[in-house]
Design a protein around this motif. Structure first.
Motif, short mmCIF file in Angstrom:
data_model
loop_
_atom_site.label_atom_id
_atom_site.label_comp_id
_atom_site.label_asym_id
_atom_site.label_seq_id
_atom_site.Cartn_x
_atom_site.Cartn_y
_atom_site.Cartn_z
N LEU A 339 0.85 -1.19 0.00
CA LEU A 339 0.00 0.00 0.00
C LEU A 339 0.88 1.23 0.00
CD1 LEU A 339 -2.87 1.23 0.20
CD2 LEU A 339 -2.61 1.18 2.69
N TYR A 409 -9.01 4.42 -3.00
CA TYR A 409 -8.05 3.31 -3.07
C TYR A 409 -8.08 2.75 -4.49
CZ TYR A 409 -7.74 3.33 2.01
OH TYR A 409 -7.54 3.68 3.31
N THR A 411 -6.05 0.19 -7.44
CA THR A 411 -5.15 -0.93 -7.66
C THR A 411 -4.25 -0.60 -8.84
OG1 THR A 411 -6.76 -2.51 -6.80
CG2 THR A 411 -4.99 -3.38 -8.19
N GLN A 425 -1.62 -1.49 -4.08
CA GLN A 425 -2.66 -0.49 -3.93
C GLN A 425 -2.05 0.84 -3.57
OE1 GLN A 425 -5.73 -2.04 -1.16
NE2 GLN A 425 -7.08 -2.03 -2.93
N GLU A 427 -3.23 4.55 -1.91
CA GLU A 427 -4.25 5.34 -1.22
C GLU A 427 -4.05 6.81 -1.58
OE1 GLU A 427 -5.55 5.34 3.34
OE2 GLU A 427 -3.80 6.61 2.96
#
Length: 713
Positions: A339, A409, A411, A425, A427
């Motif tokens: 992330l 969010y 991908t 991912q 954010e």
């Protein structure tokens, strides 16, 4: 037509004014100030160095705007050695008896705005002269390779006509050279072989405590040191090395150069991270970088190195960087994090420049990847650079009024040259931009106060709204008025409320109106504002008799306890009457009549069902002697009943008739009309119309058989 021309001129004036406001004039530093000159000076020399800068970075030129009281003694020129504008004397002929002081106004102009000015005051010292005796000068050339530190390179001298004090010398720049303040000796602070350029220009000043003179000293050198450098690493270079490279393999070969013949060079290497220094070996003889013996690369542990190489000739050095990428085996690419987090303000399509700093690895050893988004969850509102991974907005992204989410969010997909992919991912936090000024619902409004309004009362509110969110949506208000007296009575609070400060009663005339301008400023950065106006009218309130009218509530039956009680009793009484009525209906259905000569006729039916309802039949009945019927024509009608029935028809005299007659077994009828013995049975002879005669209008009697009971007539 004239109006259109005036309007165009007005617009051009506004544009011209705004264009001027967009630029700033050069700024002076150090002015105003004073300088002194001797009355006996006749040579042109620098008396002041102008320090000025342009905030816009524009080129500018300085000049003398005015000189008081005369003009020809001074001038302004640009000194290329100092890279400054200077104020100079120009063949002066000072006369102390006539002029003891000059005011020189200097202007610097960048041709974009009105120039700023600075003032230099020049005082004339009576019968004095301070001057260098051996400047300006260019020295003989020194051998930089042999001239050590502290060598006297030149001795500056100056004279003062009045000998008013000890002379003091200074020099600039003072990084590599210095001057003795009293003797004027100029020396080098370090060995001249550290100098890499020649000549060096110095600026020397002398002061006798009143007058300051300054001039130029040039130091010439030869055999100046040349800086060594890497010929094949002038700029940082990058190499890629396979993870399975064998130890001892040559990774990179460097070459160096020093233009000084016979210069002794030394070399060094620094590895980042330092903990992996032992993985590399660097030969200072061959300048070869190799994977050290017994060492190997581990892509999963470390896939990137920065190696800094330095070449030094003891007087100067040069460093360069080599980037080493380690490639892995053939596998799908993957991100170093599951992330990533980026933050950017809301903005137009094509803006954002969000860099998650993706670090993508590939066990295949591929160093080229492309980035893309998985089509899902607002991915259509963002774009990603396929090569750099920089994320921008694909649409105008606006989170005001929750039009779009402020937290997304996505991908992200990496694709290597073998078309294998990996995902992670990102954010994205979108912050609000203060792009909406507070907005008033109306441009103006009207409020009134009267002689009874108390000070401190809120007489109105003009709270605006702000489409932004968070701090950007918060605002405060203030108020102004073109009439200062209005502020004595009225105030605009920070909450945008309009308050009465003091009562205007007895001070202002009724009908007085003040206009307040309300300014709302939000708390964003930069802050945005908007305005509205409110007219406040002071008017008289006349007192009137107030009549209070009471409106009765409409009557509700169910709220009246008495009515409800009466209704309940009526329901109960109605139920009783319905029960009585039902009783007679049943009796009528089973006996044929609701009542008859003998009340036990109904009970006879009941006895057939084992009822005990006729126990009263043995009770003593009263005997009534009937009177003679007054109508002789109808006397025969009562003969039959007189023989067989009591006068009240409650009991039969004839005992035979008193006994119940069994039902006809052949008849299926179990109820109906009572089977009196004097009533013709359906099995016997039937009465026909020929057996009846009209004895009087509306009265029929049967002539055959025994008379029927009176109830049948």
């Amino acid at each position: 037509m004239l109006f259109s021309i005036l309007q165009a001129i007005f617009l051009l004036a506004i544009v011209w004014k705004e264009s001027l406001c967009a630029f700033q004039a050069p700024l002076f530093s150090g002015l105003p100030t004073e300088r002194s000159v001797g009355e006996l000076e006749t040579n042109s020399r620098i008396i002041y160095q102008i320090t000025a800068t342009d905030p816009d970075g524009d080129a500018f030129a300085c000049s003398i705007s005015s000189v008081t009281p005369t003009w020809g003694e001074f001038g302004v020129t640009y000194n290329t050695l100092l890279s400054k504008w200077t104020v100079n004397t120009v063949n002066p002929t000072f006369d102390y008896t006539n002029t003891t002081q000059f005011t020189v106004t200097i202007a610097c102009d960048d041709s974009n705005t009105t120039p700023r000015t600075g003032v230099l005051t020049v005082k004339v010292v009576d019968n004095d002269l301070l001057q260098f005796t051996n400047l300006p000068v260019s020295t003989t050339s020194f051998d930089a390779s042999t001239t050590g530190a502290g060598t006297t390179l030149y001795t500056v001298s100056a004279t003062s006509a009045l000998n008013s004090g000890l002379l003091s010398y200074t020099i600039s720049p003072m990084t590599d050279f210095s001057i003795d303040a009293s003797s004027g000796k100029v020396t080098n602070n370090d060995h001249l072989n550290r100098q890499i350029t020649s000549p060096v220009d110095l600026w020397v000043t002398v002061s006798d405590g009143t007058i300051i003179a300054e001039d130029h000293l040039r130091i010439n050198m030869h055999n100046v040191n040349n800086v060594p450098y890497w010929t094949n690493l002038v700029t940082p270079q990058t190499i890629s090395i396979a993870e399975d490279t064998a130890s001892g393999t040559l990774l990179y070969s460097l070459t160096s150069q020093d233009n000084d013949v016979g210069a002794a060079l030394s070399y060094s290497m620094t590895v980042n991270p330092v903990t992996d220094t032992t993985k590399f070996s660097f030969s200072t003889n061959t300048l070869e970088l190799r994977l050290a013996s017994g060492q190997s690369f581990d892509y999963e542990t470390r896939n990137f190195y920065n190696i800094t190489f330095t070449v030094d000739d003891t007087m100067a050095s040069t460093t360069s960087i080599l980037y080493v990428n380690i490639q892995n085996a053939h596998e799908a690419c993957y991100f170093d994090q599951t992330l990533y987090h980026v933050t950017a303000p809301e903005g137009a399509a094509g803006t954002g420049s969000m860099n998650p700093n993706f670090v993508v690895s590939d066990y295949d050893g591929t160093s080229t990847y492309s980035y893309s988004f998985l089509s899902f969850n607002n991915s259509n509102r963002f774009s990603i650079d396929a090569s750099t991974g920089i994320i921008d907005y694909a649409v105008h992204y606006d989170i005001d009024n929750s039009a779009m989410p402020n937290l997304v969010y996505l991908t992200v997909i990496c694709t290597d040259t073998t078309s294998k992919t990996g995902t992670s991912q990102v954010e994205i936090t979108v912050t609000d931009v203060n792009d909406n000024a507070p907005s008033f619902s109306t441009a103006s409004s009207l409020l009134t106060v009267n002689q009874y309004t108390s000070p401190g009362t809120t007489i109105g509110s003009a709270a605006p709204t702000d489409a932004d969110s968070g701090v950007n949506a918060e605002f405060t208000c203030s108020g102004t008025s073109a009439v200062s007296a209005a502020l004595t009575y009225y105030q605009i609070g920070s909450d945008c409320g309009v308050y009465l400060l003091s009562s205007p009663a007895g001070t202002l005339s009724y009908g007085t109106m003040y206009t307040m301008t309300i300014t709302a400023i939000d708390k964003g950065s930069p802050a945005l504002t908007s305005t509205s106006t409110v007219d406040i009218l002071f008017k008289e309130l006349t007192t009137t008799t107030v009549t209070t009218t009471t409106t009765a509530n409409p009557y509700n039956f169910w709220d009246d306890d008495g009515a409800v009680a009466a209704f309940s009793m009526a329901i109960i009484l109605g139920a009783l009457l319905a029960a009585v009525f039902l009783y007679f209906c049943i009796r009528c259905c089973y006996t044929g009549l609701c009542c008859g000569p003998d009340p036990c006729d109904f009970c006879n039916w009941c006895n057939s069902r084992n009822c005990n309802c006729c126990q009263h039949r043995n009770r003593q009945t009263r005997t009534i002697t009937p009177q003679e019927y007054r109508n002789p024509r109808r006397a025969e009608e009562f003969d039959y009943y007189d023989k067989n029935f009591d006068s009240d028809y409650e009991s039969l005299k004839n005992e035979e008739l008193r006994r119940p007659r069994p039902l006809n077994s052949s008849s299926s009828r179990v109820h109906g009309l009572r089977d009196y013995p004097d009533f013709p049975n359906s099995q016997s002879a039937q009465l026909t119309p020929s057996n009846a005669k009209m004895v009087e209008p509306g009265r029929v009697v049967f002539t055959r058989g025994r008379p029927l009971p009176i109830g049948y007539y």
